[in-house]
Write an enzyme that holds these catalytic residues in place. Structure first.
Site, PDB file in Angstrom:
ATOM      1  N   THR A  76       2.342   0.479  -5.250  1.00 56.76           N
ATOM      2  CA  THR A  76       1.405  -0.599  -4.739  1.00 56.76           C
ATOM      3  C   THR A  76       1.529  -1.650  -5.368  1.00 56.76           C
ATOM      4  OG1 THR A  76      -0.298   0.900  -3.738  1.00 56.76           O
ATOM      5  CG2 THR A  76      -0.852  -1.291  -4.106  1.00 56.76           C
ATOM      6  N   ALA A  84       0.915  -1.234  -0.016  1.00 52.02           N
ATOM      7  CA  ALA A  84       0.061   0.045   0.090  1.00 52.02           C
ATOM      8  C   ALA A  84       1.001   1.331  -0.091  1.00 52.02           C
ATOM      9  CB  ALA A  84      -1.077   0.108   1.228  1.00 52.02           C
ATOM     10  N   CYS A  85       0.666   2.095  -0.974  1.00 55.59           N
ATOM     11  CA  CYS A  85       1.326   3.212  -1.148  1.00 55.59           C
ATOM     12  C   CYS A  85       0.287   4.434  -0.957  1.00 55.59           C
ATOM     13  CB  CYS A  85       2.107   3.304  -2.623  1.00 55.59           C
ATOM     14  SG  CYS A  85       1.183   3.455  -3.882  1.00 55.59           S
ATOM     15  N   PRO A  86       0.890   5.648  -0.696  1.00 56.50           N
ATOM     16  CA  PRO A  86      -0.034   6.819  -0.703  1.00 56.50           C
ATOM     17  C   PRO A  86      -0.989   7.144  -1.748  1.00 56.50           C
ATOM     18  CG  PRO A  86       2.149   7.460   0.147  1.00 56.50           C
ATOM     19  CD  PRO A  86       2.326   6.135  -0.424  1.00 56.50           C
TER      20      PRO A  86
END
Length: 481
Positions: free
Chosen positions: A16, A8-10
């Site tokens: 991701t 999970a990335c921003p």
């Protein structure tokens, strides 16, 4: 081994899925089974109960809060950011196997998740970064939708669209001005959620669902008193801290059921509301006003230096915390509505487009310097760069960081300076080349992007050539006897 992973990335876009692919490939190469749950912008398919029950360990490769992390409290857990999963997936898989094989008594306590708070690592700095990035990740869709609708409203109706009457008072489907006003007003409402959403989801990352209401309310107060993004950020951290503090008090079992639904949101909202309205809100509003005034008066050499700085930040970690700090700063300037704010937004987007475009061009002009996989990534990087998705350069930076990252930073800094120098402005917070009609001085803007791309490409090629040359020079020479 049967391993699980969550990425999970921003933004929930590039990092991701690139991390997920890297982990799956590394596990397969090592002879293990790997199932990845991508908590990205396209939604997620959660692990089944059977997959969780059969798993030996889990890797949490996330820069934001992992949803429903309590599912894995019984599993040995390896925590890292998504960039490390992209560049060092094989090492993470080895660490997960080692943790799974270790006796339970030897597994460090900090590797297991706790239901009360989302843990991002042993240090407070890592936790703070995770909380802030979670807030930013939920803000970005509102930015894209609201900001682009506002920009379209300006494109159709001109700057006077801000003075249009409310569409509820009268809407003419045959009048272009009415459509412009409709788009602008929808976008303005969406944009108005930015600060409350930032505060609400920072608080959520810290203390789960009971903290969402205090965080949202604190963010809404920050917007109401003109405390800006800084106010929303502080409100979110305060709301999370208050709810975490309330959770430490023991209560009778009969009251346990109503605490997260009634008591925590009620008391948290009361404390945060009083603090934001009376104690810390007014000073934050004064700071935000000072920042706005500084942006409004920005000109000359100061503007060029700021263009270089945001350019360096956009290319430094390509979607990471430093990149997002520059982007959030640009959003604050855009929200201020000042001419300087529009200049900064344009410089930030141009500098963010340059890295993927430069790597795409480098794979074309000097194919031999790149592997077949990198050349494939280069073909995709054209579209990613044109769309203002800086993460398109990550595969190249991960493979050769010492040569690629400085080169990309230099080109982005040049782009930021030139964008400022040409006076290019931007009212849309996203969109890349596709919002070119909404850019002030589009010709100068394109020149800034092209020049920065060429600078980065030239540096990347030169540095990669310098690595290859010694091998050629020291190669043994056949001598006829």
């Amino acid at each position: 081994m049967k391993l699980l992973a969550i990425t999970a990335c921003p933004t929930g876009i590039a990092h991701t899925y690139m991390a997920a692919e890297a982990l799956e490939q590394a596990a397969a190469d090592a002879g293990h089974e790997m199932v990845v749950e991508t908590q990205g912008s396209a939604g997620t398919t959660p692990f089944t109960d059977a997959q969780i029950a059969e798993a030996d360990a889990i890797i949490l490769a996330a820069d934001v809060a992992v949803r429903d992390e309590e599912r894995f409290a019984h599993l040995p857990t390896i925590r890292t950011g998504v960039k490390k999963a992209i560049s060092g997936a094989d090492l993470l898989v080895a660490q997960a196997v080692e943790a799974a094989e270790a006796p339970k008594a030897d597994v460090p306590a900090q590797r297991t998740a706790t239901p009360a708070t989302k843990d991002f690592g042993p240090g407070f700095g890592s936790q703070l970064r995770g909380w802030l990035m979670t807030g930013v990740s939920y803000v970005i869709p509102f930015v894209a939708a609201g900001g682009l609708l506002i920009a379209l409203g300006f494109a159709l109706g001109g700057y006077q669209v801000t003075d249009s009457p409310a569409v509820t008072e009268g809407f003419d489907p045959l009048a272009l001005a009415s459509w412009a006003a409709l788009l602008f007003q929808i976008g303005a409402l969406a944009f108005g959620f930015l600060i409350p959403v930032l505060g609400g989801f920072i608080a959520y990352a810290m203390a789960d669902r009971p903290a969402i209401v205090p965080g949202f309310v604190g963010g809404a107060i920050a917007a109401e008193i003109d405390a800006g993004f800084l106010g929303g950020l502080i409100a979110g951290l305060l709301a999370g801290a208050v709810v975490l503090g309330l959770k430490r008090f023991s209560v009778p079992k009969a009251m346990a059921g109503i605490m997260p639904v009634v008591v925590y949101p009620l008391l948290g909202t009361l404390v945060v509301g009083i603090a934001m309205f009376v104690v810390i809100g007014p000073p934050l509003a004064a700071v935000n006003t000072g920042l706005t005034n500084w942006l409004t008066g920005l000109s000359g050499a100061n503007a060029l230096l700021l263009g270089a700085l945001v350019g360096l930040m956009m290319a430094f970690d390509m979607g990471g915390p430093v990149n997002k700090a520059a982007y959030t700063f640009a959003l604050a300037g855009l929200e201020s509505g000042s001419e300087a704010g529009l200049l900064i937004m344009a410089a930030v987007m141009a500098a963010g487009m340059t890295p993927p475009l430069a790597m795409a061009l480098a794979t074309v002009v000097r194919k031999k310097l790149f592997s077949e996989v990198e050349r494939e990534n280069g073909r995709a990087a054209w579209l990613l760069g044109a769309s203002f998705i800086t993460e398109g350069a990550i595969p190249f930076a991960a493979a050769d960081p010492l040569r690629v990252i400085p080169s990309l930073m230099a080109g982005s800094a040049v782009t930021g300076v030139l964008s400022m120098a040409f006076g290019s402005t931007l009212r849309a917070p996203h969109g890349g080349i596709f919002v070119l009609p909404l850019i002030g001085n589009p010709f100068g803007y394109l020149i800034a992007i092209v020049v920065g791309t060429l600078v980065s490409t030239a540096l990347v090629v030169a540095l990669k050539n310098s690595r290859r040359r010694p091998a050629t020079e020291t190669a043994p020479v056949a001598v006829a006897v």
